[in-house]
Scaffold this motif. Structure first.
Motif, short mmCIF file in Angstrom:
data_model
loop_
_atom_site.label_atom_id
_atom_site.label_comp_id
_atom_site.label_asym_id
_atom_site.label_seq_id
_atom_site.Cartn_x
_atom_site.Cartn_y
_atom_site.Cartn_z
N CYS A 1 153.22 45.20 -11.12
CA CYS A 1 151.92 44.76 -11.61
C CYS A 1 151.29 45.89 -12.44
CB CYS A 1 151.00 44.38 -10.45
SG CYS A 1 149.36 43.88 -11.02
N GLY B 1 145.18 39.71 -7.66
CA GLY B 1 145.44 38.44 -8.33
C GLY B 1 145.89 38.53 -9.77
N HIS C 1 147.46 42.03 -4.64
CA HIS C 1 146.31 42.94 -4.58
C HIS C 1 145.05 42.23 -5.05
CE1 HIS C 1 144.06 46.60 -6.39
NE2 HIS C 1 143.67 46.40 -5.13
N TYR D 1 148.29 46.33 -13.36
CA TYR D 1 146.88 46.68 -13.13
C TYR D 1 146.74 47.94 -12.27
CZ TYR D 1 141.93 45.10 -13.04
OH TYR D 1 140.57 44.97 -13.22
N HIS D 2 147.36 47.96 -11.07
CA HIS D 2 147.25 49.14 -10.20
C HIS D 2 148.61 49.56 -9.64
CE1 HIS D 2 143.60 46.58 -9.79
NE2 HIS D 2 142.98 47.72 -10.09
N ALA D 3 149.68 49.09 -10.32
CA ALA D 3 151.05 49.53 -10.00
C ALA D 3 151.51 49.18 -8.59
CB ALA D 3 151.22 51.01 -10.29
N TRP D 4 151.19 48.02 -8.10
CA TRP D 4 151.87 47.54 -6.90
C TRP D 4 153.19 46.95 -7.39
CZ3 TRP D 4 148.75 44.94 -2.39
CH2 TRP D 4 147.68 45.76 -2.02
N CYS E 1 149.62 38.74 -8.34
CA CYS E 1 149.69 39.93 -7.50
C CYS E 1 148.88 39.75 -6.22
CB CYS E 1 149.16 41.13 -8.30
SG CYS E 1 149.24 42.66 -7.38
S1 FES Z 1 146.04 43.44 -9.20
FE1 FES Z 1 148.11 43.96 -9.07
S2 FES Z 1 148.10 45.99 -8.44
FE2 FES Z 1 146.01 45.49 -8.52
#
Ligand code: FES
Ligand SMILES: [Fe+2]
Length: 431
Positions: free
Chosen positions: A122, A106, A104, A124-127, A102
């Motif tokens: 992703c 990684g 953002h 983790y934070h939905a990107w 990702c």
């Molecule tokens: S690491 Fe992928 S959205 Fe934050």
């Protein structure tokens, strides 16, 4: 057997960590590409440099078959060296490759080997990203109740997944990190003909396996370039006549010497006094051995050229084989300096009938990772790695068939493809 027993194939190998004194005194042998120093198979620093200069360098790396990502939305995850990579088929039918990381912070985008999706998301934070790797949405980018959020100057187009160049040949997909790598077919040169010969129709995947080899990736990469060993190490080839030195054969390298394929035609024996004399010394040619069920050796000449075995290798980590009716790709994935995953993909063609599919599957017992022929290759790589240990001195001797890079000639009794490998390796690694 105790782990230190040299015959134990899975005993731990050296960590590859050597003392500064030993490292500073070592140099590539003055004989150049006719030698490969044993330290080059074990060292952590060398391994990291290989990742940068070879795997992330200006080379094409095999990612898979187009048939594995046939429909829009299909994806596959795989590796180039240590880097996790995603191959996708986008809505417009294009093939795309990008790092599985990702943009953002990684995180790994997918843990699935294969799948189908409308977007890459992703956890983790939905990107989320399009199947071409462009950032389409970053969660809470505007913040909430006037607070938080991404900076005003944040541009989605600056935060896509890292993209790789992708090209295909006859249904094989390759990618490179570099803009400098010449177009794939130009880079493959004459060896592309060996690919065109085998992959003549739309492919159908029959199955997979992954083999962990406890040896450095270069020990395995040398093996399918090594036409000298084929009829000597492998009892099945010689004894049951699929490939012998006395048969019509050839070896073709591209003009730069990076890639190679060699072939043999079964049933084309030419008796000669020197072959007769040598063959009695080979453990691999044993007329006393018989098979209870010889059906595994039954094959049809589906290409109409009599070639029973063709092994093709591209630098630095791809193999395509046709052994009788067994067809497979093998992808070398590094797992640190002392381990390698070899990913086997067995395939046939979409229009194969049931009998031919069955024969291909049966012959994975001949030419698969645990096959009667190919099982010996991994074994010998592990034996070599044991024998290298943590040696800081000594080097392999690669002068069969000459001391130069001359790619001409047809004899398989030659290590010219291995000399050419070390030549390119030294260039890439600036050694
Ligand atoms: S690491 Fe992928 S959205 Fe934050
Ligand atoms: Fe082999």
């Amino acid at each position: 057997m105790p782990p230190s027993d040299p015959q134990t194939p899975h005993a731990p190998i050296s960590s590859g960590i050597t003392t500064p004194t030993a490292k500073s005194s070592r140099q590539w042998p003055s004989e150049g590409f006719t030698r490969a120093p044993y330290w080059v198979y074990q060292d952590e620093e060398i391994f990291l440099k290989e990742q940068e200069h070879i795997f992330r360098g200006a080379n094409w790396h095999y990612l898979g078959l187009e048939a594995e990502v046939k429909e829009p939305g299909n994806f596959k995850s795989t590796y180039i060296g240590e880097q996790s990579v995603i191959l996708t088929r986008a809505d417009d039918g294009s093939l795309n490759a990008m790092l599985n990381r990702c943009a953002h912070r990684g995180n790994m985008m997918t843990r699935e080997a294969f799948g189908s999706t409308k977007k890459l998301y992703c956890v983790y934070h939905a990107w989320s990203y399009t199947l071409k790797g462009d950032l389409s949405h970053a969660a809470f980018s505007q913040g909430l109740r006037g607070e938080g959020g991404l900076p005003k100057d944040f541009k989605h187009e600056d935060h896509g997944l890292q993209k790789l160049r992708v090209e295909t040949i006859c249904g094989l997909v390759f990618a490179t990190f570099s803009q400098e790598t010449p177009p794939l077919e130009e880079w493959l040169g004459e060896v592309a003909n060996g690919i065109r010969r085998v992959l003549k129709k739309p492919l159908k995947v029959l199955g997979y396996d992954t083999q962990r080899i406890h040896a450095n990736w270069k020990a395995y990469h040398e093996n399918p370039r090594d036409s000298y060993h084929a009829n000597i190490l492998h009892t099945f080839y010689g004894t049951f006549g699929l490939s012998r030195m006395s048969q019509e054969s050839g070896m073709i390298l591209d003009k730069n010497g990076r890639h190679v394929y060699f072939y043999t035609k079964a049933g084309t024996e030419k008796k000669s006094a020197d072959y007769e004399k040598t063959s009695t010394q080979l453990r691999s040619h044993n007329d006393g051995l018989k098979l209870e069920d010889p059906s595994i050796l039954k094959w049809s000449d589906e290409y109409g050229d009599g070639v029973s075995v063709q092994i093709l290798t591209t630098y630095p980590g791809f193999v395509l084989h046709q052994i009788a009716n067994s067809l497979a790709t093998r992808q070398i994935c590094t797992k640190g300096p002392g381990q390698t995953d070899l990913v086997w993909t067995y395939f046939g063609f979409e229009d194969d009938d049931e009998a031919l599919t069955e024969r291909r599957l049966v012959q994975t017992n001949l030419a698969g990772s645990a096959g009667m022929i190919s099982v010996e290759d991994a074994a010998v790589c592990e034996m070599m790695q044991h024998a290298f240990g943590d040696a800081q001195e000594g080097a392999s001797f690669i002068e069969m068939g000459g001391k130069d890079l001359d790619i001409s000639g047809s004899s398989k009794l030659s290590e010219r493809a291995i000399r050419n490998f070390w030549h390119h390796y030294k260039l890439d690694m600036k050694l």
